[in-house]
Write a protein that holds these residues in place. Structure first.
Motif, PDB file in Angstrom:
ATOM      1  N   PRO A   1       0.817  -1.217   0.000  1.00  0.00           N
ATOM      2  CA  PRO A   1       0.000   0.000   0.000  1.00  0.00           C
ATOM      3  C   PRO A   1       0.849   1.265   0.000  1.00  0.00           C
ATOM      4  O   PRO A   1       1.894   1.335   0.649  1.00  0.00           O
ATOM      5  N   SER A   2       0.365   2.260  -0.732  1.00  0.00           N
ATOM      6  CA  SER A   2       0.989   3.577  -0.725  1.00  0.00           C
ATOM      7  C   SER A   2       0.463   4.420   0.428  1.00  0.00           C
ATOM      8  O   SER A   2       1.024   5.466   0.746  1.00  0.00           O
TER       9      SER A   2
ATOM     10  N   ILE B   1      -0.965   2.815  -5.324  1.00  0.00           N
ATOM     11  CA  ILE B   1      -0.610   3.530  -6.554  1.00  0.00           C
ATOM     12  C   ILE B   1       0.097   2.545  -7.475  1.00  0.00           C
ATOM     13  O   ILE B   1       1.026   1.848  -7.062  1.00  0.00           O
ATOM     14  N   SER B   2      -0.336   2.503  -8.735  1.00  0.00           N
ATOM     15  CA  SER B   2       0.293   1.602  -9.701  1.00  0.00           C
ATOM     16  C   SER B   2      -0.036   2.075 -11.108  1.00  0.00           C
ATOM     17  O   SER B   2      -1.181   2.450 -11.388  1.00  0.00           O
TER      18      SER B   2
ATOM     19  N   THR C   1     -13.398  -2.832  -6.404  1.00  0.00           N
ATOM     20  CA  THR C   1     -12.531  -1.875  -5.734  1.00  0.00           C
ATOM     21  C   THR C   1     -12.848  -0.479  -6.256  1.00  0.00           C
ATOM     22  O   THR C   1     -13.624  -0.314  -7.195  1.00  0.00           O
ATOM     23  N   ARG C   2     -12.244   0.526  -5.656  1.00  0.00           N
ATOM     24  CA  ARG C   2     -12.457   1.912  -6.088  1.00  0.00           C
ATOM     25  C   ARG C   2     -11.259   2.340  -6.921  1.00  0.00           C
ATOM     26  O   ARG C   2     -10.125   2.367  -6.429  1.00  0.00           O
ATOM     27  N   HIS C   3     -11.501   2.663  -8.169  1.00  0.00           N
ATOM     28  CA  HIS C   3     -10.432   3.033  -9.090  1.00  0.00           C
ATOM     29  C   HIS C   3     -10.300   4.545  -9.182  1.00  0.00           C
ATOM     30  O   HIS C   3     -11.303   5.264  -9.185  1.00  0.00           O
ATOM     31  N   PHE C   4      -9.058   5.040  -9.251  1.00  0.00           N
ATOM     32  CA  PHE C   4      -8.775   6.459  -9.414  1.00  0.00           C
ATOM     33  C   PHE C   4      -7.835   6.631 -10.598  1.00  0.00           C
ATOM     34  O   PHE C   4      -6.911   5.830 -10.788  1.00  0.00           O
TER      35      PHE C   4
ATOM     36  N   ALA D   1      -2.908   7.224 -10.947  1.00  0.00           N
ATOM     37  CA  ALA D   1      -3.394   5.883 -11.266  1.00  0.00           C
ATOM     38  C   ALA D   1      -3.280   5.010 -10.019  1.00  0.00           C
ATOM     39  O   ALA D   1      -2.180   4.736  -9.535  1.00  0.00           O
ATOM     40  N   SER D   2      -4.412   4.612  -9.472  1.00  0.00           N
ATOM     41  CA  SER D   2      -4.418   3.923  -8.186  1.00  0.00           C
ATOM     42  C   SER D   2      -5.766   3.255  -7.974  1.00  0.00           C
ATOM     43  O   SER D   2      -6.717   3.481  -8.714  1.00  0.00           O
TER      44      SER D   2
END
Length: 331
Positions: free
Chosen positions: A266-267, A277-278, A295-298, A302-303
């Motif tokens: 985890p970041s 973050i990936s 999951t919750r995408h951002f 990019a995470s």
């Protein structure tokens, strides 16, 4: 409307997986929330009354001098910008997008700020909005830091707004007990720690004069009777609260360890979620979704964010999905 976690029906349609087959980790809501008992008939039959014990229970739980119940902290997020003339507003980013959206929509001059730039920008702000712990990064600001920022803003009649929606797992870090200070506003919610998101109940802690203005804007009966009864009872349940904090602490450690095992350390995060973050965040989000794990995408950065499974079967599903991801990466 901004994008939020919990869009389970849309995911079920998109991935052609029945609704009941999903494991929803997209919201950061406690999956083992406070167990709601049968409600008394009077909660449904009478108009809500403000002398039912809710405000007192909330003051004792949050250690807040004065507060106002609202229909989830979202109601306050949308209303507070309407209580100030146009001004300069700093909002932490990345963060819960509704804050920036509400202030900008009300005509204020918005300044998105990353956490480590707040000190250098505080002199250029009239209002600072922070989320503590931050969602989705998990960054947690100290009481001393927050009160320092408040002092600088208060010197020019500014506001510090602190969204503590994810604070309940670490209540000693809250500054709700300091909200007798002018211009300090703290938002709390029963949606995350108590797992009562559907009840739509939260609290604003601030000086009485500001709460009176907010109450006038929101109007009467903003909280329905059943939600008031549930919130009062849950806030008094100290035994459940202590057990929930212990479970969240152990679950947070377990999720961190599980993610690190599959090379996804985890970041950031807090007791109710972890954030990764990936550059492959979209692919990772989709990989889990194809296996019925939301999951919750951002996109910026990019995470993706994962909440906690609520039982052992859920934990095993997550590990199996991560294991398959690891195997696919090697083939």
């Amino acid at each position: 409307m901004l994008e939020h976690g919990g869009r389970l029906r849309r995911a079920a349609s998109e991935y052609a997986i029945p609704l009941e087959s999903w494991l929803d980790l997209s919201t950061g809501i406690n999956p083992n929330g406070w167990p709601v008992p049968e409600l008394p008939a009077t909660a449904w039959q009478r108009l809500p009354e403000t002398d039912d014990g809710l405000e007192q229970a909330a003051r004792e739980y949050y250690h807040a001098p004065d507060l106002l119940p609202v229909a989830g902290s979202q109601a306050a997020i949308q209303a507070l910008p309407r209580l100030r003339a146009t001004c300069r507003v700093g909002v932490i980013t990345p963060g819960y997008g509704e804050h920036a959206h509400a202030w900008e929509r009300a005509g204020h001059r918005l300044r998105p700020l990353v956490a480590d730039k707040i000190d250098t920008e505080i002199d250029n702000l009239d209002v600072l909005v922070v989320i503590n712990p931050n969602n989705p990064t998990g960054v947690c600001f100290t009481r001393e830091q927050l009160l320092h920022w408040h002092s600088e803003l208060a010197d020019r009649n500014g506001w510090l707004v602190v969204d503590e929606a994810f604070m309940d797992a670490t209540p000693e870090q809250s500054i709700a007990d300091q909200t007798s200070l002018p211009g300090l506003i703290v938002l709390r919610s029963l949606g995350k720690f108590f797992g009562l998101a559907g009840a739509r109940i939260g609290f604003v802690s601030a000086r009485p004069e500001l709460l009176a203005r907010l109450n006038d804007l929101l109007g009467p009966w903003s909280i329905n009777g059943p939600a008031r009864w549930i919130a009062t009872t849950a806030l008094k349940d100290r035994a459940w609260q202590a057990e929930a904090r212990q479970w969240l602490q152990s679950s947070e450690r377990r999720l961190k360890k599980l993610l690190a095992k599959y090379e996804l350390p985890p970041s950031g995060g807090c007791g109710l979620f972890q954030w990764i973050i990936s550059p492959e965040a979209t692919e990772l989000h989709q990989h889990l979704a194809r296996q019925g794990i939301l999951t919750r995408h951002f996109s910026k950065p990019a995470s993706f964010r994962l909440g906690l499974p609520g039982d052992e079967a859920g934990w095993q599903r997550v590990e199996a999905a991560l294991s398959r991801l690891s195997v696919e990466a090697m083939t």
